[in-house]
Write a protein that holds these residues in place. Structure first.
Motif, short mmCIF file in Angstrom:
data_model
loop_
_atom_site.label_atom_id
_atom_site.label_comp_id
_atom_site.label_asym_id
_atom_site.label_seq_id
_atom_site.Cartn_x
_atom_site.Cartn_y
_atom_site.Cartn_z
N GLU A 73 59.34 -14.10 29.32
CA GLU A 73 60.43 -14.73 28.80
C GLU A 73 61.50 -14.19 28.34
O GLU A 73 61.08 -13.23 27.37
CB GLU A 73 59.66 -16.14 27.82
N LEU A 74 62.79 -14.28 28.61
CA LEU A 74 63.73 -13.46 28.21
C LEU A 74 64.97 -14.41 27.66
O LEU A 74 65.03 -15.32 28.03
CB LEU A 74 64.20 -12.78 29.51
N SER A 113 68.04 -18.82 28.11
CA SER A 113 66.68 -18.76 27.94
C SER A 113 66.22 -18.63 29.46
O SER A 113 66.42 -19.80 29.96
CB SER A 113 66.18 -19.83 26.93
N VAL A 114 65.29 -17.75 29.81
CA VAL A 114 65.06 -17.62 31.32
C VAL A 114 63.52 -17.11 31.19
O VAL A 114 63.11 -16.55 30.29
CB VAL A 114 65.63 -16.79 31.93
N LYS A 115 62.90 -17.34 32.34
CA LYS A 115 61.54 -16.77 32.63
C LYS A 115 61.48 -16.20 33.95
O LYS A 115 62.01 -16.55 34.73
CB LYS A 115 60.45 -17.89 32.66
N VAL A 116 60.80 -15.02 34.17
CA VAL A 116 60.75 -14.16 35.34
C VAL A 116 59.85 -14.95 36.21
O VAL A 116 58.55 -15.26 35.84
CB VAL A 116 60.17 -12.76 35.08
N VAL A 117 60.29 -15.71 37.19
CA VAL A 117 59.09 -16.19 38.24
C VAL A 117 59.08 -15.40 39.37
O VAL A 117 58.46 -15.82 40.38
CB VAL A 117 59.60 -17.71 38.41
N GLY A 118 59.82 -14.35 39.88
CA GLY A 118 59.84 -13.68 40.92
C GLY A 118 60.38 -12.10 40.82
O GLY A 118 61.11 -12.18 40.07
N ILE A 119 59.48 -11.50 41.38
CA ILE A 119 59.96 -9.72 41.40
C ILE A 119 59.73 -9.20 42.64
O ILE A 119 58.81 -9.37 43.21
CB ILE A 119 59.30 -9.02 40.30
N LEU A 133 64.96 -15.86 38.25
CA LEU A 133 65.10 -16.06 36.91
C LEU A 133 65.14 -17.66 36.62
O LEU A 133 65.91 -18.36 37.16
CB LEU A 133 66.08 -15.43 35.83
N ALA A 134 64.06 -18.31 36.00
CA ALA A 134 63.92 -19.75 35.90
C ALA A 134 64.62 -20.14 34.54
O ALA A 134 64.16 -19.58 33.59
CB ALA A 134 62.44 -20.35 36.16
N PHE A 135 65.40 -21.15 34.37
CA PHE A 135 66.11 -21.40 33.15
C PHE A 135 64.98 -22.25 32.33
O PHE A 135 63.99 -23.08 32.77
CB PHE A 135 67.12 -22.51 33.23
N LEU A 136 64.79 -21.93 31.09
CA LEU A 136 63.85 -22.70 29.88
C LEU A 136 64.87 -23.46 29.26
O LEU A 136 65.84 -23.04 28.67
CB LEU A 136 63.18 -21.57 29.07
N ASP A 137 64.19 -24.65 28.92
CA ASP A 137 64.89 -25.42 27.79
C ASP A 137 64.75 -24.66 26.45
O ASP A 137 63.61 -24.54 25.84
CB ASP A 137 64.24 -26.92 28.06
N MET A 143 60.23 -24.84 31.61
CA MET A 143 61.20 -24.76 32.79
C MET A 143 62.03 -26.10 32.99
O MET A 143 61.29 -27.00 33.09
CB MET A 143 60.58 -24.05 33.74
N THR A 144 63.20 -25.78 33.31
CA THR A 144 64.01 -27.14 33.83
C THR A 144 64.15 -27.44 35.13
O THR A 144 64.34 -28.32 35.60
CB THR A 144 65.59 -26.77 33.23
N GLY A 145 63.56 -26.31 36.12
CA GLY A 145 63.78 -26.59 37.37
C GLY A 145 64.64 -25.99 38.14
O GLY A 145 64.63 -25.90 39.33
N GLU A 146 65.73 -25.18 37.40
CA GLU A 146 66.53 -24.45 38.09
C GLU A 146 66.63 -23.15 37.88
O GLU A 146 65.90 -22.76 36.91
CB GLU A 146 68.04 -25.07 37.36
N SER A 147 67.20 -22.29 38.75
CA SER A 147 66.78 -21.01 38.47
C SER A 147 68.10 -20.10 39.15
O SER A 147 69.12 -20.74 40.02
CB SER A 147 65.59 -20.45 39.28
N PHE A 148 68.10 -18.85 39.07
CA PHE A 148 69.01 -18.10 39.82
C PHE A 148 68.33 -16.45 40.02
O PHE A 148 67.48 -16.40 39.39
CB PHE A 148 70.38 -18.02 38.79
#
Length: 328
Positions: A73-74, A113-119, A133-137, A143-148
């Motif tokens: 979580e970053l 605020s983001v979470k690493v969901v893929g590397i 990176l998935a967005f964190l509320d 997780m909000t369901g959105e990512s980049f």
């Protein structure tokens, strides 16, 4: 895949304070991507530019440069990412399209605020770390369901734009004031300085803590620092014999700065218990002939083209060392 479609940037990864020692010699600039030369195989050696970089192959945990792991979580800093992209284009490290960066596709704030969901990693040069990176509320932490997605690699004098949430939370509580002394780790040594002022690094991001402190090092140099790169000076501490020099960091001091596992992150057991359990399993595996090919790193003298195909080589002995050092 989404990560492949989006080019990204950074490492300096935002947490990286400017991990730059005063008057530190810069590394040679890298050139554009090249195709592997078949003559490497005949020569029996791998070209240095194709070797996996030390920042992702290290077995000892360090605060910086930041090495991502699944589930981290970053805090993502747009300013640092933008600076990385500029540095890549300036150095011509690899082809990068500014229009494909996440801030041109999403409504990104100065920090997220983001979470690493893929590397995954891409063969270079340079070797690129590709993150999803998935967005964190910011309130619930869910997780909000959105990512980049983005891509980056460690570059000299480029500041990390990804910082562990835990480290960020601890740092922002310090509230540094002008005149206060601090110390910072640069190249495994403590360097000392004084806070001069606090002001936004860029006026368009007035609330960002990214490089918000103007500091003066004891050797007289000045630069901008982020609070997560600054540490209080304990009462009992060794100072350099000559003002402006550094003091070696002890193993205990390095360990004290690392991420602290939270309850439940390793299941019902503690991290130490889980690491010891996996170490025992690897020891059992290493006794079997069937895993001999995976027991140690590939010898690049015998297989010089290996690193032109495999971006992130690993093996059981490397994993073993990381478990022993509590890298994970």
């Amino acid at each position: 895949e989404e990560e492949e479609e989006e080019e990204g940037g950074g490492s300096g990864t935002e947490e990286r304070r400017r991990r730059r020692q005063p008057k530190k010699r810069k590394k040679p600039k890298q050139t554009k991507q090249k195709k592997p030369n078949s003559s490497l195989a005949m020569a029996g050696e791998a070209a240095e530019e194709w070797l996996p970089p030390s920042w992702i192959m290290d077995t000892i945990p360090r605060r910086s440069p930041f090495v991502p792991q699944m589930g981290d979580e970053l805090i993502y800093f747009r300013q640092g990412h933008e600076a990385y992209v500029r540095a890549v284009r300036r150095a011509k490290s690899y082809v990068i399209n500014p229009q494909k960066q996440p801030w041109n596709k999403l409504d990104l704030r100065d920090q997220e605020s983001v979470k690493v969901v893929g590397i995954k990693y891409e063969v270079g040069p340079p070797t690129l770390c590709c993150l999803k990176l998935a967005f964190l509320d910011p309130i619930s932490g869910k997780m909000t369901g959105e990512s980049f997605s983005l891509k980056y690699h460690d570059m000299p004098d480029v500041i990390d734009f990804l910082v562990l949430q835990q480290i960020y939370n601890e740092a922002k509580e310090r509230n540094w004031q002008p005149g206060v002394r601090f110390r910072s780790i640069i190249d495994d040594a403590w360097w000392f300085g004084t806070v001069e002022s606090q002001q936004p690094f860029q006026p368009e991001y007035p609330d960002s803590l990214f490089q918000c402190y103007a500091v003066r090092w004891d050797n007289g140099e000045r630069e901008k620092m982020s609070p997560w790169d600054m540490e209080p000076i304990p009462d009992e501490v060794s100072f350099p014999e000559e003002v402006g020099d550094g003091v070696p960091v002890t193993e205990e001091e390095l360990q004290a700065l690392l991420y602290t596992p939270q309850q439940g992150e390793w299941g019902a057991r503690s991290r130490d218990e889980e690491c010891d359990r996996v170490l025992m399993a690897i020891d059992d595996l290493l006794s079997l002939d069937i895993v001999k090919a995976f027991s140690s790193p590939v010898d690049l003298r015998d297989y010089p083209l290996y690193c032109t195909v495999v971006a992130y080589p690993t093996d059981l002995s490397t994993i073993h060392k990381r478990l022993e050092a509590r890298f994970y």
